[in-house]
Motif scaffolding. Structure first.
Motif, mmCIF file in Angstrom:
data_model
loop_
_atom_site.group_PDB
_atom_site.id
_atom_site.type_symbol
_atom_site.label_atom_id
_atom_site.label_comp_id
_atom_site.label_asym_id
_atom_site.label_seq_id
_atom_site.Cartn_x
_atom_site.Cartn_y
_atom_site.Cartn_z
ATOM 1 N N TRP A 195 2.185 1.117 -2.709
ATOM 2 C CA TRP A 195 3.330 0.737 -1.870
ATOM 3 C C TRP A 195 3.344 -0.782 -1.753
ATOM 4 N N ASN A 196 4.510 -1.378 -1.848
ATOM 5 C CA ASN A 196 4.629 -2.840 -1.783
ATOM 6 C C ASN A 196 4.482 -3.395 -0.374
ATOM 7 N N GLY A 197 4.360 -2.544 0.650
ATOM 8 C CA GLY A 197 4.158 -2.992 2.024
ATOM 9 C C GLY A 197 5.419 -3.299 2.800
ATOM 10 N N SER A 198 6.577 -3.220 2.163
ATOM 11 C CA SER A 198 7.843 -3.526 2.829
ATOM 12 C C SER A 198 8.395 -2.297 3.541
ATOM 13 N N ARG A 199 8.847 -2.501 4.772
ATOM 14 C CA ARG A 199 9.505 -1.422 5.500
ATOM 15 C C ARG A 199 11.029 -1.471 5.320
ATOM 16 N N THR A 200 11.555 -2.609 4.895
ATOM 17 C CA THR A 200 12.998 -2.738 4.695
ATOM 18 C C THR A 200 13.408 -2.495 3.248
ATOM 19 N N GLU A 201 12.553 -2.842 2.296
ATOM 20 C CA GLU A 201 12.841 -2.624 0.876
ATOM 21 C C GLU A 201 11.594 -2.041 0.199
#
Length: 98
Positions: free
Chosen positions: A67-73
């Motif tokens: 997971w890239n760690g972004s909650r928006t994208e």
């Protein structure tokens, strides 16, 4: 099909609204490990969970995703395959059906 992945900070709100493609992030005991809990993007109402590592793909016997760690994208690698049901990608904040 492309569907915006909608992040909920509040799990009760997430479970109450049950919007397809929506998700919450639950921390696991170890730093950098999370559960991404989501409602299937197809709209069937099925809730599922994925073991994700922030910036890495966790090892072990259970399937896992980077997971890239972004909650928006958010972005997951590799694809999400609910065998016999739904298969696609979560890229740049959108669920993409294969």
């Amino acid at each position: 099909m492309m569907l915006r992945a909608l992040y909920y900070a509040d799990k009760a709100d997430f479970e109450g609204k049950r919007r397809h493609g929506s998700y919450v992030i639950e921390p696991r005991g170890m730093t950098g490990l999370f559960e991404l809990v989501y409602f299937c993007p197809c709209g069937c109402g099925m809730q599922n969970r994925l073991l994700v590592g922030e910036g890495h793909k966790p090892g072990g016997p259970r399937p896992s995703w980077n997971w890239n760690g972004s909650r928006t994208e958010p972005e997951l690698k590799p694809s999400v395959n609910m065998t016999g049901h739904w298969h696609g990608y979560l890229r740049d904040g959108y669920w993409e059906t294969v």
